[in-house]
Write an enzyme that holds these catalytic residues in place. Sequence first.
Site, PDB file in Angstrom:
ATOM      1  N   ASP A 218       0.826  -1.207   0.000  1.00 43.94           N
ATOM      2  CA  ASP A 218       0.000   0.000   0.000  1.00 43.94           C
ATOM      3  C   ASP A 218       0.864   1.263   0.000  1.00 43.94           C
ATOM      4  O   ASP A 218       1.856   1.350   0.735  1.00 43.94           O
ATOM      5  CB  ASP A 218      -0.866  -0.034   1.275  1.00 43.94           C
ATOM      6  N   GLU A 268      14.372 -15.125   0.653  1.00 44.13           N
ATOM      7  CA  GLU A 268      14.780 -16.186   1.586  1.00 44.13           C
ATOM      8  C   GLU A 268      13.856 -17.392   1.440  1.00 44.13           C
ATOM      9  O   GLU A 268      14.136 -18.471   1.935  1.00 44.13           O
ATOM     10  CB  GLU A 268      14.664 -15.685   3.040  1.00 44.13           C
TER      11      GLU A 268
HETATM   12  C1  NOJ Z   1      -4.556   2.879  -0.797  1.00 45.58           C
HETATM   13  C2  NOJ Z   1      -5.680   1.948  -0.465  1.00 45.58           C
HETATM   14  O1  NOJ Z   1      -6.039   1.244  -1.626  1.00 45.58           O
HETATM   15  C3  NOJ Z   1      -6.801   2.805   0.070  1.00 45.58           C
HETATM   16  O2  NOJ Z   1      -7.986   2.071   0.231  1.00 45.58           O
HETATM   17  C4  NOJ Z   1      -6.363   3.436   1.364  1.00 45.58           C
HETATM   18  O3  NOJ Z   1      -7.367   4.328   1.810  1.00 45.58           O
HETATM   19  C5  NOJ Z   1      -5.058   4.218   1.183  1.00 45.58           C
HETATM   20  N1  NOJ Z   1      -4.095   3.509   0.436  1.00 45.58           N
HETATM   21  C6  NOJ Z   1      -4.449   4.537   2.525  1.00 45.58           C
HETATM   22  O4  NOJ Z   1      -3.955   3.355   3.116  1.00 45.58           O
END
Ligand code: NOJ
Length: 558
Positions: A218, A268
């Site tokens: 993310d 790993e």
């Molecule tokens: C991207 C994620 O897909 C989204 O749903 C989220 O709100 C933001 N990153 C923050 O983590």
Amino acid sequence: MTTVIDSKAADHADQANECTWWRQATVYQIYPRSFADANGDGIGDLVGITSRVPYLAKLGVNAVWLSPFYPSALADGGYDVDDYRNVDPKIGTLDDFDEMVSALHAANIKLIVDIVPNHSSDRHEWFQQALAAGRGSAERDRYIFREGLGENGELPPSDWVSMFGGPAWTRVDDGQWYLHLFASEQPDFNWKNRDVHEDFLTTLRFWSDRGVDGFRVDVAHGCAKELPEVLPTQAELDATPTTDGQHPIWDRNEVHDIYTEWREVLNEYDPPRIAVAEAWVASAERRARYASPTELGQAFNFDLLEADFDAGSFLEIVSTNLAEAKTAGSSTTWVFSNHDVVRHATRYGLPPRHGRDVKQGTEWLLSGGTTPELDVTTGLRRARAASLFMLGLPGSAYLYQGEELGLGEVADIPAEEHQDPAFFRNPGVDPGRDGCRVPLPWTREGVSFGFGSGEAHLPQPAWFGSVSVEAEEGDPASTLNLYRRALELRDDLQTAEELEWVEADAPDVLHFRRPNGWEVVTNFGTEPVALPAGTVLVSSGPLAGDTLPGETTVWLKA
Ligand code: NOJ
């Protein structure tokens, strides 16, 4: 002797396949709280996912990407993580997780889990320790704290606006402020702090040891930050290029040190764990860095998701991304829908440029009495054509739960039932992302259309029954059966990661041939065109004699 050699060859092929499965995989995204609810509390859970493994196997996906399932107050749908090495008790236990992994693996489906390194939740043990330990402490150094401006530090350190709207700084009791690029419940980590590095390496090992096959990373482009003593204003920040790796926040060059370190840990394992970056960056070249084999290995390409349904745009996007992936030594990813955007069956039923921008609230005009009006039939027809086009391409295809049903956005969720911070932080402007997160309909009827035995945590509209799995199951023309047929055939297509464009008769038509000789033809226009020669393997809509109707894709075998 022959037998021995053959079985060795087969072993080698299996091993190679074990290491490269992701390159052309069909990956199905599960937003766990909205997929299937086994215990009837209205929230989807891990046991629910396990119970639906036969459905996933019949659909024919190669992997599942599981959005966050960690303990969370759900300030941002689970992307506010309290504990990276546990399961949210609201949706299961670690034992449930292990059973889910076993069931998926037994069905030959891999598992990719979401990992959220840019920020934790404000309930995370470390953030609580940071608050308790006070200014200047080692605990506070794991996050990004600053003194405020103004006579008594009563003003935020800068005027920065968070990604969900509202200020990007929040003040704590002793007067300091902390940075959160997203909701105030999501404090940003300080990746200059070694503890943060070590802890994420531990997390990668924790889930890899439990059998996960990979990670979706993310906000991968936001972790490394270089904030000067005197902070730029939001306007200055917006005017700073993100092309040279020097922006104070986004896509800094040193962010790659993090992923090089991660790759060592992922390697790993046998087979090495895969990773795919969510990186919103300025160019294909900047994206390729995240996808390098010495880093995460793959990166999302959101170009098709952001494009209108248009032959010229699709041609340009496909050509550019295939070339870029080759240079990076990676494979391309394709995606039309996910938990952050208006579902593509709805986007394509709105005039171009409506409902397609993640952040521009004004572009999110949807159905439910608003203008412009949604054309449901066109939206679905185009979505089916676009999906079949995508599934014919080399590279991996990421599907979002429900798109295989042709599900549209739910645009009329009452204000008091919304959950997404984007909705609340931009009152009246941003409808938020709840409309694509409404729990799936499994049956025509029932309290939550078979999602569970209780009411679903987001309201489902009456029309959900007609697009339920049950309703589509027996209909050969349903979107569900279209996806099943395409995925069944797709394995034969995904040999070499190549395509050859074939000159089409009309400007609105794209036509390509894959190395196995099959051809994919999409008519993006509204008028029928002549159907090229060949046996029809699958089509996104009914064909009329020897013509290919408008907004339709067909796969042909010469
Ligand atoms: C991207 C994620 O897909 C989204 O749903 C989220 O709100 C933001 N990153 C923050 O983590």
